[in-house]
Scaffold this motif. Sequence first.
Motif, PDB file in Angstrom:
ATOM      1  N   PRO A  92       0.826  -1.208   0.000  1.00  0.00           N
ATOM      2  CA  PRO A  92       0.000   0.000   0.000  1.00  0.00           C
ATOM      3  C   PRO A  92       0.863   1.261   0.000  1.00  0.00           C
ATOM      4  N   LEU A  93       0.481   2.220  -0.798  1.00  0.00           N
ATOM      5  CA  LEU A  93       1.126   3.529  -0.798  1.00  0.00           C
ATOM      6  C   LEU A  93       0.771   4.243   0.503  1.00  0.00           C
ATOM      7  N   ASN A  94       1.729   4.914   1.131  1.00  0.00           N
ATOM      8  CA  ASN A  94       1.353   5.800   2.224  1.00  0.00           C
ATOM      9  C   ASN A  94       2.044   7.144   2.064  1.00  0.00           C
ATOM     10  N   VAL A  95       1.733   8.066   2.966  1.00  0.00           N
ATOM     11  CA  VAL A  95       2.208   9.436   2.819  1.00  0.00           C
ATOM     12  C   VAL A  95       3.729   9.510   2.818  1.00  0.00           C
ATOM     13  N   TYR A  96       4.403   8.565   3.489  1.00  0.00           N
ATOM     14  CA  TYR A  96       5.864   8.606   3.564  1.00  0.00           C
ATOM     15  C   TYR A  96       6.549   7.920   2.392  1.00  0.00           C
ATOM     16  N   SER A  97       5.778   7.273   1.530  1.00  0.00           N
ATOM     17  CA  SER A  97       6.347   6.750   0.285  1.00  0.00           C
ATOM     18  C   SER A  97       6.876   7.905  -0.555  1.00  0.00           C
ATOM     19  N   GLY A  98       6.054   8.935  -0.722  1.00  0.00           N
ATOM     20  CA  GLY A  98       6.463  10.105  -1.489  1.00  0.00           C
ATOM     21  C   GLY A  98       7.566  10.886  -0.814  1.00  0.00           C
ATOM     22  N   ALA A  99       7.516  10.972   0.516  1.00  0.00           N
ATOM     23  CA  ALA A  99       8.557  11.697   1.245  1.00  0.00           C
ATOM     24  C   ALA A  99       9.914  11.015   1.078  1.00  0.00           C
ATOM     25  N   SER A 100       9.931   9.687   1.138  1.00  0.00           N
ATOM     26  CA  SER A 100      11.187   8.949   0.945  1.00  0.00           C
ATOM     27  C   SER A 100      11.676   9.047  -0.495  1.00  0.00           C
ATOM     28  N   TYR A 101      10.743   9.038  -1.427  1.00  0.00           N
ATOM     29  CA  TYR A 101      11.087   9.187  -2.840  1.00  0.00           C
ATOM     30  C   TYR A 101      11.792  10.525  -3.059  1.00  0.00           C
ATOM     31  N   ASP A 102      11.251  11.592  -2.480  1.00  0.00           N
ATOM     32  CA  ASP A 102      11.888  12.903  -2.608  1.00  0.00           C
ATOM     33  C   ASP A 102      13.245  12.925  -1.907  1.00  0.00           C
ATOM     34  N   ALA A 103      13.320  12.332  -0.711  1.00  0.00           N
ATOM     35  CA  ALA A 103      14.584  12.324   0.016  1.00  0.00           C
ATOM     36  C   ALA A 103      15.677  11.614  -0.783  1.00  0.00           C
ATOM     37  N   ALA A 104      15.330  10.472  -1.381  1.00  0.00           N
ATOM     38  CA  ALA A 104      16.317   9.732  -2.184  1.00  0.00           C
ATOM     39  C   ALA A 104      16.718  10.524  -3.420  1.00  0.00           C
ATOM     40  N   ASN A 105      15.755  11.170  -4.046  1.00  0.00           N
ATOM     41  CA  ASN A 105      16.079  11.963  -5.236  1.00  0.00           C
ATOM     42  C   ASN A 105      16.950  13.164  -4.900  1.00  0.00           C
ATOM     43  N   ILE A 106      16.745  13.762  -3.730  1.00  0.00           N
ATOM     44  CA  ILE A 106      17.616  14.867  -3.307  1.00  0.00           C
ATOM     45  C   ILE A 106      19.051  14.360  -3.146  1.00  0.00           C
ATOM     46  N   LEU A 107      19.212  13.168  -2.570  1.00  0.00           N
ATOM     47  CA  LEU A 107      20.550  12.583  -2.445  1.00  0.00           C
ATOM     48  C   LEU A 107      21.169  12.298  -3.810  1.00  0.00           C
ATOM     49  N   ILE A 108      20.364  11.755  -4.712  1.00  0.00           N
ATOM     50  CA  ILE A 108      20.868  11.437  -6.061  1.00  0.00           C
ATOM     51  C   ILE A 108      21.325  12.707  -6.768  1.00  0.00           C
ATOM     52  N   GLN A 109      20.528  13.756  -6.668  1.00  0.00           N
ATOM     53  CA  GLN A 109      20.914  15.024  -7.291  1.00  0.00           C
ATOM     54  C   GLN A 109      22.147  15.617  -6.613  1.00  0.00           C
ATOM     55  N   ALA A 110      22.295  15.399  -5.310  1.00  0.00           N
ATOM     56  CA  ALA A 110      23.471  15.891  -4.596  1.00  0.00           C
ATOM     57  C   ALA A 110      24.730  15.173  -5.072  1.00  0.00           C
ATOM     58  N   VAL A 111      24.602  13.865  -5.326  1.00  0.00           N
ATOM     59  CA  VAL A 111      25.724  13.122  -5.903  1.00  0.00           C
ATOM     60  C   VAL A 111      26.101  13.711  -7.258  1.00  0.00           C
ATOM     61  N   LYS A 112      25.099  13.992  -8.063  1.00  0.00           N
ATOM     62  CA  LYS A 112      25.333  14.572  -9.393  1.00  0.00           C
ATOM     63  C   LYS A 112      26.049  15.920  -9.285  1.00  0.00           C
ATOM     64  N   THR A 113      25.575  16.756  -8.354  1.00  0.00           N
ATOM     65  CA  THR A 113      26.175  18.076  -8.158  1.00  0.00           C
ATOM     66  C   THR A 113      27.614  17.964  -7.657  1.00  0.00           C
ATOM     67  N   ALA A 114      27.834  17.072  -6.708  1.00  0.00           N
ATOM     68  CA  ALA A 114      29.181  16.900  -6.159  1.00  0.00           C
ATOM     69  C   ALA A 114      30.170  16.488  -7.245  1.00  0.00           C
ATOM     70  N   LEU A 115      29.759  15.545  -8.084  1.00  0.00           N
ATOM     71  CA  LEU A 115      30.630  15.108  -9.184  1.00  0.00           C
ATOM     72  C   LEU A 115      30.863  16.225 -10.182  1.00  0.00           C
ATOM     73  N   ALA A 116      29.812  16.969 -10.497  1.00  0.00           N
ATOM     74  CA  ALA A 116      29.931  18.063 -11.465  1.00  0.00           C
ATOM     75  C   ALA A 116      30.869  19.149 -10.952  1.00  0.00           C
ATOM     76  N   ASN A 117      30.933  19.295  -9.630  1.00  0.00           N
ATOM     77  CA  ASN A 117      31.800  20.317  -9.037  1.00  0.00           C
ATOM     78  C   ASN A 117      33.219  19.826  -8.781  1.00  0.00           C
ATOM     79  N   GLY A 118      33.518  18.608  -9.266  1.00  0.00           N
ATOM     80  CA  GLY A 118      34.889  18.121  -9.216  1.00  0.00           C
ATOM     81  C   GLY A 118      35.192  17.081  -8.162  1.00  0.00           C
ATOM     82  N   ALA A 119      34.221  16.747  -7.327  1.00  0.00           N
ATOM     83  CA  ALA A 119      34.467  15.696  -6.323  1.00  0.00           C
ATOM     84  C   ALA A 119      34.586  14.346  -7.010  1.00  0.00           C
ATOM     85  N   LYS A 120      35.341  13.455  -6.422  1.00  0.00           N
ATOM     86  CA  LYS A 120      35.548  12.127  -6.976  1.00  0.00           C
ATOM     87  C   LYS A 120      34.874  11.087  -6.092  1.00  0.00           C
TER      88      LYS A 120
END
Length: 444
Positions: free
Chosen positions: A345-373
């Motif tokens: 069953p979908l619940n309200v925290y399914s979407g919250a976790s989805y956003d949290a994971a996507n924020i982390l994924i985008q942060a990885v992308k940003t870190a790499l783009a800024n030169g981090a290895k």
Amino acid sequence: MKRSWSRIFALTMGIPLFLAILAACGSGTTSGGSTPAATTSATVKIGTDLPVSGKDTSSGKPAQDGAQLAVNQANANHTVTGVTFVFDPKDDVGPSGTHDPTVGAANVTALVGDAEVAGMVGPFNSSVAKAEMPITNQGPLAQISPANTNQCLTKDTAASGCSGKNDLLPTLRPTGKVNYFRVATTDDHQGPGAADYMAKLNYKKVYVIDDAETYGIGIANTFIQEWQKVGGTVLGHASEPGTTTSYVSLLTQIAATHPDLIYFGGVDSTGGTLVRQQMKQVPGLQNLPYSGGDGIVTPSFANTIQPLGGGPSFGTTAVVDSTVSKNQIAATFRQQYAAAFPSDPLNVYSGASYDAANILIQAVKTALANGAKAPTSSSDSAGAQTFRTAVIAAVQAAAWDGVTGHQSFDSNGDTQQKIISIYKLGLNSSGKPDWIYASAINLG
């Protein structure tokens, strides 16, 4: 405290909270310009620590599914060029069958010890967060909770009730730096929001029970403070550990005080469900209204309590409800989730976790783009230290438009979005027990 009430729906005309909606596609977006990821080839892990078994399954498993969906989509869509994301889930349920801070601490110790883990989603419970945060802070490891609401995890002000003996920050942030974030707002907003709503329903006298845990005590106290501000009477306040098996004696004492309402601070598995069940055994309480925070807004509570009948039950959550949101990103997410996890069953925290994971994924992308290895292996601790620091900085600066709306973080790591969602227990459109969305309070 300023209250702005928005889109209050008739309780009998609300929308089902846990109804999964069928298939489509879509994703959130970052606000402002985005930097293309640097070309790389690496394995990057996204961890979770959530209660996904035992009595907490109906809370934690849908949240874990939301995070897993984000990771799966990042790989399918090649969101970060050259990076393969690996989902690394942990379960913090202990021998008692509920969330366990000791298990959570062991889980995050393992995540921190794996250099390829760039960040984690979780935990679900504030008591678990207290055990985990000092470990991830020293890691350092970016940690984004979809559900923690205790305000003292991030604040130390007198206004929040987190100063003096309640100041946890020196323990939770031994380095003095912020690595912990959350997409749910805090109980110094959720508790008062619930009190305001209950007062508008013309209840006057309340008895409060909490489960003696970090979250339960915190939300109970903030509810009480606001209840008294709006002219309500608090008949009493009892703290009962989540291991309690019978509340009948306490409830009998409560009945003698003739309350209009019982408010419970805690989660379904640590007394929230049992208190409501045992009210049926006590003369004078069988039809009494009952209310609580997001800890009781679960399918398990609904399935157990709604068939019993009796007085109305109300609950709140401290995030935008993505299960009913008209946001197109949320609508697409509901379709994708139903296709990916048809039996959960979908619940309200399914979407919250989805956003949290996507924020982390985008942060990885940003870190790499800024030169981090990215670290070269699971044992590359030196590489992990540098990379994780860059990921944390990117999370702190995040501006994400997703399932729960626009997410960004203040200097404490708290979401700058302050929405409280209100529910009433009932039957959904399929005739099944459910929490029915009633209204939203915007405290921004």
